[in-house]
Design a protein around this motif. Structure first.
Motif, PDB file in Angstrom:
ATOM      1  N   ILE A  83       0.840  -1.202   0.000  1.00 30.05           N
ATOM      2  CA  ILE A  83       0.000   0.000   0.000  1.00 30.05           C
ATOM      3  C   ILE A  83       0.873   1.249   0.000  1.00 30.05           C
ATOM      4  CG2 ILE A  83      -1.673   1.337   1.325  1.00 30.05           C
ATOM      5  CD1 ILE A  83      -2.886  -1.327   2.239  1.00 30.05           C
ATOM      6  N   GLU A  84       1.896   1.275   0.865  1.00 29.52           N
ATOM      7  CA  GLU A  84       2.731   2.473   0.971  1.00 29.52           C
ATOM      8  C   GLU A  84       3.509   2.743  -0.316  1.00 29.52           C
ATOM      9  OE1 GLU A  84       5.113   1.717   4.423  1.00 29.52           O
ATOM     10  OE2 GLU A  84       3.590   2.487   5.793  1.00 29.52           O
ATOM     11  N   THR A  85       4.013   1.705  -0.953  1.00 32.75           N
ATOM     12  CA  THR A  85       4.842   1.924  -2.143  1.00 32.75           C
ATOM     13  C   THR A  85       4.015   2.220  -3.392  1.00 32.75           C
ATOM     14  OG1 THR A  85       4.932  -0.457  -2.578  1.00 32.75           O
ATOM     15  CG2 THR A  85       6.753   0.515  -1.320  1.00 32.75           C
ATOM     16  N   ASN A  86       2.768   1.777  -3.440  1.00 36.16           N
ATOM     17  CA  ASN A  86       1.962   1.948  -4.652  1.00 36.16           C
ATOM     18  C   ASN A  86       0.826   2.948  -4.499  1.00 36.16           C
ATOM     19  OD1 ASN A  86       3.254  -0.091  -6.392  1.00 36.16           O
ATOM     20  ND2 ASN A  86       2.569  -1.486  -4.797  1.00 36.16           N
ATOM     21  N   ALA A  87       0.749   3.642  -3.385  1.00 29.82           N
ATOM     22  CA  ALA A  87      -0.339   4.600  -3.166  1.00 29.82           C
ATOM     23  C   ALA A  87      -0.184   5.784  -4.112  1.00 29.82           C
ATOM     24  CB  ALA A  87      -0.337   5.070  -1.722  1.00 29.82           C
ATOM     25  N   LEU A  88      -1.301   6.192  -4.692  1.00 23.81           N
ATOM     26  CA  LEU A  88      -1.315   7.350  -5.579  1.00 23.81           C
ATOM     27  C   LEU A  88      -1.563   8.604  -4.744  1.00 23.81           C
ATOM     28  CD1 LEU A  88      -3.562   5.867  -8.404  1.00 23.81           C
ATOM     29  CD2 LEU A  88      -1.074   5.952  -8.329  1.00 23.81           C
ATOM     30  N   THR A  89      -0.983   9.703  -5.156  1.00 22.04           N
ATOM     31  CA  THR A  89      -1.192  10.937  -4.399  1.00 22.04           C
ATOM     32  C   THR A  89      -2.564  11.496  -4.733  1.00 22.04           C
ATOM     33  OG1 THR A  89      -0.196  12.267  -6.140  1.00 22.04           O
ATOM     34  CG2 THR A  89       1.270  11.481  -4.388  1.00 22.04           C
ATOM     35  N   VAL A 125      -9.585   1.510  -3.180  1.00 22.74           N
ATOM     36  CA  VAL A 125      -9.285   2.196  -1.920  1.00 22.74           C
ATOM     37  C   VAL A 125      -8.856   1.136  -0.916  1.00 22.74           C
ATOM     38  CG1 VAL A 125     -10.199   3.635  -0.059  1.00 22.74           C
ATOM     39  CG2 VAL A 125     -10.956   4.011  -2.406  1.00 22.74           C
ATOM     40  N   ALA A 126      -7.698   1.373  -0.293  1.00 25.05           N
ATOM     41  CA  ALA A 126      -7.159   0.437   0.702  1.00 25.05           C
ATOM     42  C   ALA A 126      -7.038   1.139   2.045  1.00 25.05           C
ATOM     43  CB  ALA A 126      -5.803  -0.091   0.259  1.00 25.05           C
ATOM     44  N   ARG A 127      -7.255   0.380   3.112  1.00 29.01           N
ATOM     45  CA  ARG A 127      -7.139   0.916   4.465  1.00 29.01           C
ATOM     46  C   ARG A 127      -5.731   0.638   4.978  1.00 29.01           C
ATOM     47  NH1 ARG A 127      -9.720  -2.538   7.646  1.00 29.01           N
ATOM     48  NH2 ARG A 127     -11.708  -2.022   6.769  1.00 29.01           N
ATOM     49  N   LEU A 128      -5.097   1.676   5.492  1.00 25.42           N
ATOM     50  CA  LEU A 128      -3.773   1.567   6.087  1.00 25.42           C
ATOM     51  C   LEU A 128      -3.862   2.207   7.464  1.00 25.42           C
ATOM     52  CD1 LEU A 128      -0.857   0.669   5.657  1.00 25.42           C
ATOM     53  CD2 LEU A 128      -0.368   2.933   4.763  1.00 25.42           C
ATOM     54  N   ILE A 143      -3.093  -7.593  -2.857  1.00 28.36           N
ATOM     55  CA  ILE A 143      -3.416  -7.402  -1.443  1.00 28.36           C
ATOM     56  C   ILE A 143      -4.594  -8.290  -1.050  1.00 28.36           C
ATOM     57  CG2 ILE A 143      -4.272  -5.724   0.244  1.00 28.36           C
ATOM     58  CD1 ILE A 143      -2.590  -3.622  -1.226  1.00 28.36           C
ATOM     59  N   LEU A 144      -5.560  -8.442  -1.936  1.00 28.13           N
ATOM     60  CA  LEU A 144      -6.711  -9.303  -1.650  1.00 28.13           C
ATOM     61  C   LEU A 144      -6.278 -10.738  -1.373  1.00 28.13           C
ATOM     62  CD1 LEU A 144      -9.458  -8.095  -4.143  1.00 28.13           C
ATOM     63  CD2 LEU A 144      -9.565  -8.070  -1.648  1.00 28.13           C
ATOM     64  N   GLN A 145      -5.233 -11.197  -2.032  1.00 26.43           N
ATOM     65  CA  GLN A 145      -4.735 -12.551  -1.802  1.00 26.43           C
ATOM     66  C   GLN A 145      -4.145 -12.689  -0.407  1.00 26.43           C
ATOM     67  OE1 GLN A 145      -1.926 -13.123  -4.949  1.00 26.43           O
ATOM     68  NE2 GLN A 145      -3.497 -13.432  -6.508  1.00 26.43           N
ATOM     69  N   ARG A 146      -3.590 -11.616   0.115  1.00 27.15           N
ATOM     70  CA  ARG A 146      -2.940 -11.670   1.420  1.00 27.15           C
ATOM     71  C   ARG A 146      -3.881 -11.312   2.562  1.00 27.15           C
ATOM     72  NH1 ARG A 146       0.609 -10.415  -2.446  1.00 27.15           N
ATOM     73  NH2 ARG A 146       2.747 -11.140  -2.321  1.00 27.15           N
ATOM     74  N   ASP A 147      -4.645 -10.215   2.380  1.00 23.09           N
ATOM     75  CA  ASP A 147      -5.538  -9.754   3.449  1.00 23.09           C
ATOM     76  C   ASP A 147      -6.725  -9.045   2.809  1.00 23.09           C
ATOM     77  OD1 ASP A 147      -6.703  -8.964   5.804  1.00 23.09           O
ATOM     78  OD2 ASP A 147      -5.240  -7.394   6.250  1.00 23.09           O
ATOM     79  N   ALA A 148      -7.867  -9.724   2.776  1.00 24.80           N
ATOM     80  CA  ALA A 148      -9.047  -9.176   2.107  1.00 24.80           C
ATOM     81  C   ALA A 148      -9.633  -7.978   2.848  1.00 24.80           C
ATOM     82  CB  ALA A 148     -10.118 -10.265   1.969  1.00 24.80           C
TER      83      ALA A 148
END
Length: 180
Positions: A83-89, A125-128, A143-148
């Protein structure tokens, strides 16, 4: 100090010869009463073995739980990093985008282009922690594969479905003299 315990007790005067002979005679009687081929069952030895088995089983279970917790922690770290590396501004976003998260409606401000891409399912949209980030669909699928639970909003609607709806009405001509 190579002497046996009996010899040491005799020398110290704690026991006498009669006691030593009586103990030896008692041990011989126990051996003779025992049938050949059978050994006496030592209850303390059995209890110790049982306790050892229980302890190893308990230790295995604890190790399994620790390993499972470590795997969960590693997955959460992977999700956080993705999430941190691929988040769009979303700085300068003037369009509100609303979505549901745990039965509550949340809002983030995005650019008009990002809002359109979110609606079409190209972004998610992802929750961090307590914050929400906009990420590409490909990253959201990883991310869905790791934590839905980390993905809050990802639409499955694609641009092809809207074209199919438009094509359905293409056979119907709109008359020129239609007054509204």
């Amino acid at each position: 100090m190579n002497k046996s315990l009996q010899d040491q007790l005799l020398k110290a005067g704690l026991v006498d010869q009669k006691k030593v002979k009586a103990v030896k005679q008692e041990q011989r009687k126990q051996k003779k009463q025992q049938p050949k081929g059978q050994q006496t069952v030592d209850e303390t030895k059995l209890a110790a073995e049982q306790a050892l088995k229980e302890k190893t089983a308990r230790d295995r279970e604890l190790n399994r739980q620790r390993q499972q917790e470590a795997e969960q922690k590693a997955l959460k770290a992977q999700v956080r990093q993705l999430i941190e590396t691929n988040a769009l501004t979303t700085q300068g976003g003037e369009t509100p985008y609303q979505f549901a998260d745990q039965n509550k409606v949340k809002k983030i401000w995005v650019t008009p282009q990002q809002a359109e891409h979110l609606a079409r399912g190209l972004l998610a949209v992802a929750r961090l922690g307590d914050h929400y980030r906009v990420i590409p669909k490909q990253v959201a699928e990883k991310i869905l594969q790791r934590d839905a639970e980390a993905i809050v909003a990802l639409h499955e609607k694609s641009a092809d479905t809207s074209k199919e709806e438009d094509d359905f009405y293409a056979d119907f001509k709109i008359p020129d003299d239609l007054m509204w």
